[in-house]
Scaffold this motif. Structure first.
Motif, PDB file in Angstrom:
ATOM      1  N   TYR A  63       5.493  -7.333   9.147  1.00 46.67           N
ATOM      2  CA  TYR A  63       5.774  -8.164   7.985  1.00 46.67           C
ATOM      3  C   TYR A  63       7.416  -7.770   7.269  1.00 46.67           C
ATOM      4  O   TYR A  63       7.474  -8.453   5.934  1.00 46.67           O
ATOM      5  CB  TYR A  63       4.811  -8.239   6.799  1.00 46.67           C
ATOM      6  CG  TYR A  63       3.326  -7.735   7.205  1.00 46.67           C
ATOM      7  CD1 TYR A  63       3.256  -9.794   7.454  1.00 46.67           C
ATOM      8  CD2 TYR A  63       2.686  -7.405   7.617  1.00 46.67           C
ATOM      9  CE1 TYR A  63       1.807  -9.961   8.048  1.00 46.67           C
ATOM     10  CE2 TYR A  63       1.509  -7.559   7.772  1.00 46.67           C
ATOM     11  CZ  TYR A  63       0.877  -9.142   7.882  1.00 46.67           C
ATOM     12  OH  TYR A  63      -0.308  -9.020   8.517  1.00 46.67           O
ATOM     13  N   GLY A  64       8.038  -6.724   8.074  1.00 51.88           N
ATOM     14  CA  GLY A  64       9.168  -6.334   6.896  1.00 51.88           C
ATOM     15  C   GLY A  64       9.034  -5.163   5.392  1.00 51.88           C
ATOM     16  O   GLY A  64       7.769  -5.055   5.493  1.00 51.88           O
ATOM     17  N   LEU A  65      10.309  -4.735   5.480  1.00 46.16           N
ATOM     18  CA  LEU A  65      10.369  -3.650   4.646  1.00 46.16           C
ATOM     19  C   LEU A  65      10.386  -4.216   3.525  1.00 46.16           C
ATOM     20  O   LEU A  65      11.488  -5.167   3.429  1.00 46.16           O
ATOM     21  CB  LEU A  65      11.931  -3.182   4.994  1.00 46.16           C
ATOM     22  CG  LEU A  65      11.832  -1.937   4.310  1.00 46.16           C
ATOM     23  CD1 LEU A  65      10.491  -0.697   4.581  1.00 46.16           C
ATOM     24  CD2 LEU A  65      13.055  -0.848   4.683  1.00 46.16           C
ATOM     25  N   SER A  66       9.552  -4.161   2.414  1.00 44.07           N
ATOM     26  CA  SER A  66       9.578  -4.284   1.115  1.00 44.07           C
ATOM     27  C   SER A  66       8.879  -3.472   0.151  1.00 44.07           C
ATOM     28  O   SER A  66       8.899  -2.219   0.611  1.00 44.07           O
ATOM     29  CB  SER A  66       8.686  -5.898   0.884  1.00 44.07           C
ATOM     30  OG  SER A  66       9.234  -6.728  -0.705  1.00 44.07           O
ATOM     31  N   VAL A  67       8.997  -3.695  -1.183  1.00 41.37           N
ATOM     32  CA  VAL A  67       8.543  -2.908  -1.790  1.00 41.37           C
ATOM     33  C   VAL A  67       6.834  -1.949  -2.162  1.00 41.37           C
ATOM     34  O   VAL A  67       6.366  -1.490  -1.936  1.00 41.37           O
ATOM     35  CB  VAL A  67       8.778  -3.053  -3.966  1.00 41.37           C
ATOM     36  CG1 VAL A  67       7.492  -2.318  -4.747  1.00 41.37           C
ATOM     37  CG2 VAL A  67       9.756  -3.717  -4.290  1.00 41.37           C
ATOM     38  N   TRP A  68       5.914  -3.191  -1.191  1.00 36.71           N
ATOM     39  CA  TRP A  68       4.909  -2.880  -0.445  1.00 36.71           C
ATOM     40  C   TRP A  68       4.674  -1.655   0.155  1.00 36.71           C
ATOM     41  O   TRP A  68       2.960  -1.140  -0.162  1.00 36.71           O
ATOM     42  CB  TRP A  68       3.821  -4.246  -0.154  1.00 36.71           C
ATOM     43  CG  TRP A  68       4.462  -4.546   1.538  1.00 36.71           C
ATOM     44  CD1 TRP A  68       5.501  -5.331   0.892  1.00 36.71           C
ATOM     45  CD2 TRP A  68       4.602  -3.826   2.329  1.00 36.71           C
ATOM     46  NE1 TRP A  68       6.318  -5.452   2.673  1.00 36.71           N
ATOM     47  CE2 TRP A  68       5.154  -4.184   3.597  1.00 36.71           C
ATOM     48  CE3 TRP A  68       3.666  -3.367   2.861  1.00 36.71           C
ATOM     49  CZ2 TRP A  68       5.184  -4.359   4.976  1.00 36.71           C
ATOM     50  CZ3 TRP A  68       3.603  -2.627   5.075  1.00 36.71           C
ATOM     51  CH2 TRP A  68       4.821  -3.364   5.415  1.00 36.71           C
ATOM     52  N   VAL A  69       5.642  -0.796   0.922  1.00 46.27           N
ATOM     53  CA  VAL A  69       5.875   0.114   2.118  1.00 46.27           C
ATOM     54  C   VAL A  69       5.202   1.034   1.127  1.00 46.27           C
ATOM     55  O   VAL A  69       4.546   2.015   1.215  1.00 46.27           O
ATOM     56  CB  VAL A  69       6.663  -0.319   2.619  1.00 46.27           C
ATOM     57  CG1 VAL A  69       7.161   1.368   3.645  1.00 46.27           C
ATOM     58  CG2 VAL A  69       7.540  -0.755   3.911  1.00 46.27           C
ATOM     59  N   ILE A  70       6.391   1.274  -0.377  1.00 39.96           N
ATOM     60  CA  ILE A  70       5.538   2.571  -0.659  1.00 39.96           C
ATOM     61  C   ILE A  70       4.469   2.614  -1.393  1.00 39.96           C
ATOM     62  O   ILE A  70       3.223   3.155  -1.821  1.00 39.96           O
ATOM     63  CB  ILE A  70       7.235   2.748  -2.238  1.00 39.96           C
ATOM     64  CG1 ILE A  70       8.258   2.411  -1.635  1.00 39.96           C
ATOM     65  CG2 ILE A  70       6.818   3.999  -3.252  1.00 39.96           C
ATOM     66  CD1 ILE A  70       9.335   1.118  -2.544  1.00 39.96           C
ATOM     67  N   MET A  71       4.173   1.488  -1.665  1.00 40.26           N
ATOM     68  CA  MET A  71       2.432   1.433  -2.036  1.00 40.26           C
ATOM     69  C   MET A  71       1.495   1.399  -1.048  1.00 40.26           C
ATOM     70  O   MET A  71       0.558   2.152  -0.978  1.00 40.26           O
ATOM     71  CB  MET A  71       2.351  -0.347  -3.147  1.00 40.26           C
ATOM     72  CG  MET A  71       2.723  -0.665  -4.166  1.00 40.26           C
ATOM     73  SD  MET A  71       2.852  -1.974  -4.018  1.00 40.26           S
ATOM     74  CE  MET A  71       3.945  -3.063  -4.093  1.00 40.26           C
ATOM     75  N   TYR A  72       1.807   1.035  -0.051  1.00 38.94           N
ATOM     76  CA  TYR A  72       1.191   1.909   1.499  1.00 38.94           C
ATOM     77  C   TYR A  72       1.510   3.453   1.769  1.00 38.94           C
ATOM     78  O   TYR A  72      -0.328   3.577   1.587  1.00 38.94           O
ATOM     79  CB  TYR A  72       1.388   0.776   2.279  1.00 38.94           C
ATOM     80  CG  TYR A  72       0.838  -0.509   2.585  1.00 38.94           C
ATOM     81  CD1 TYR A  72       0.313  -1.313   1.512  1.00 38.94           C
ATOM     82  CD2 TYR A  72       0.559  -0.501   4.024  1.00 38.94           C
ATOM     83  CE1 TYR A  72      -0.597  -2.141   1.932  1.00 38.94           C
ATOM     84  CE2 TYR A  72      -0.136  -1.958   4.061  1.00 38.94           C
ATOM     85  CZ  TYR A  72      -0.689  -2.743   2.939  1.00 38.94           C
ATOM     86  OH  TYR A  72      -1.418  -4.033   3.173  1.00 38.94           O
ATOM     87  N   LEU A  73       2.685   3.496   1.503  1.00 42.70           N
ATOM     88  CA  LEU A  73       2.678   5.173   1.277  1.00 42.70           C
ATOM     89  C   LEU A  73       1.756   5.972   0.625  1.00 42.70           C
ATOM     90  O   LEU A  73       1.332   7.153   0.884  1.00 42.70           O
ATOM     91  CB  LEU A  73       4.311   5.831   1.722  1.00 42.70           C
ATOM     92  CG  LEU A  73       5.287   5.069   3.271  1.00 42.70           C
ATOM     93  CD1 LEU A  73       6.510   5.047   2.540  1.00 42.70           C
ATOM     94  CD2 LEU A  73       4.315   5.940   3.510  1.00 42.70           C
ATOM     95  N   ILE A  74       2.268   5.406  -0.728  1.00 39.83           N
ATOM     96  CA  ILE A  74       0.996   6.396  -1.635  1.00 39.83           C
ATOM     97  C   ILE A  74      -0.081   5.960  -1.067  1.00 39.83           C
ATOM     98  O   ILE A  74      -1.011   7.436  -0.621  1.00 39.83           O
ATOM     99  CB  ILE A  74       1.544   6.245  -3.160  1.00 39.83           C
ATOM    100  CG1 ILE A  74       3.073   6.513  -3.247  1.00 39.83           C
ATOM    101  CG2 ILE A  74       0.532   6.637  -4.326  1.00 39.83           C
ATOM    102  CD1 ILE A  74       3.829   5.821  -4.055  1.00 39.83           C
ATOM    103  N   HIS A  75      -0.560   4.904  -1.552  1.00 40.23           N
ATOM    104  CA  HIS A  75      -2.417   4.513  -1.522  1.00 40.23           C
ATOM    105  C   HIS A  75      -2.946   5.080  -0.045  1.00 40.23           C
ATOM    106  O   HIS A  75      -3.745   5.755  -0.141  1.00 40.23           O
ATOM    107  CB  HIS A  75      -2.653   3.428  -1.656  1.00 40.23           C
ATOM    108  CG  HIS A  75      -3.849   2.801  -1.297  1.00 40.23           C
ATOM    109  ND1 HIS A  75      -4.874   3.571  -2.838  1.00 40.23           N
ATOM    110  CD2 HIS A  75      -4.901   2.442  -0.132  1.00 40.23           C
ATOM    111  CE1 HIS A  75      -5.991   2.656  -2.401  1.00 40.23           C
ATOM    112  NE2 HIS A  75      -6.309   2.009  -1.348  1.00 40.23           N
TER     113      HIS A  75
END
Length: 177
Positions: A63-75
């Motif tokens: 899906y590419g790099l975006s803000v959701w990666v930060i959310m996934y890394l935390i969650h």
């Protein structure tokens, strides 16, 4: 880690990706939490964190790099870490299911908070509007995991334990020969 462990981590990370993709046509219905909770209960932190990180990396490739990666890394790492903290306790499945449901409920708050930092310039009004606009999806997500976690975690953990025991028995037989 042995070669077998590395292969197991790769296969289980791929299974999470496949499960997520299989249910992607239904908004916020997912088995990622259920699988990560199950993996964490049976395999522990040593294997579950790499599974989690590989899953996130595969998602970035798709899906590419975006803000959701930060959310996934935390969650997703929180799901693994908190589940591993209760894995050796009595009634660990019950605690793990509760952790999964609570973290699912917090996921909506977390994602909205991170989006507010990046896109809403930290404004409380943006947070409230964004959270309210996604409330239906957050509720679907929570209800899905309230059903999936208590039903599937005991089944998946039992299956994983049986597989682990069978693999370990085969390792002992091959060493004895």
């Amino acid at each position: 880690m042995k070669t077998r462990d590395i292969c197991q981590v790769a296969i289980l990370a791929a299974l999470i990706t496949a499960a997520k993709f299989a249910l992607s046509f239904v908004a916020n219905v997912e088995l990622v939490t259920t699988l990560l909770v199950s993996y964490s209960l049976v395999l522990g932190m040593k294997k579950s964190l790499p599974i989690c990180l590989i899953f996130i990396f595969i998602e970035v490739l798709i899906y590419g790099l975006s803000v959701w990666v930060i959310m996934y890394l935390i969650h997703w790492q929180c799901v693994v870490i908190f589940t591993c903290l209760v894995r050796n306790k009595k009634h660990s499945i019950v605690y793990a299911v509760i952790i999964g449901i609570v973290l699912t409920a917090l996921y909506g708050v977390q994602t909205t908070f991170i989006e507010t930092i990046f896109f809403g310039k930290g404004k409380w009004s943006y947070f409230c509007a964004r959270y309210m606009s996604g409330l239906y999806f957050f509720i679907v997500h929570i209800v899905c995991n309230c059903i999936a976690l208590p039903v599937l975690v005991p089944i998946i953990t039992k299956t994983l334990k049986n597989l682990e025991n069978n693999f370990n028995k085969k390792d002992l037989k091959s060493i004895a020969e």
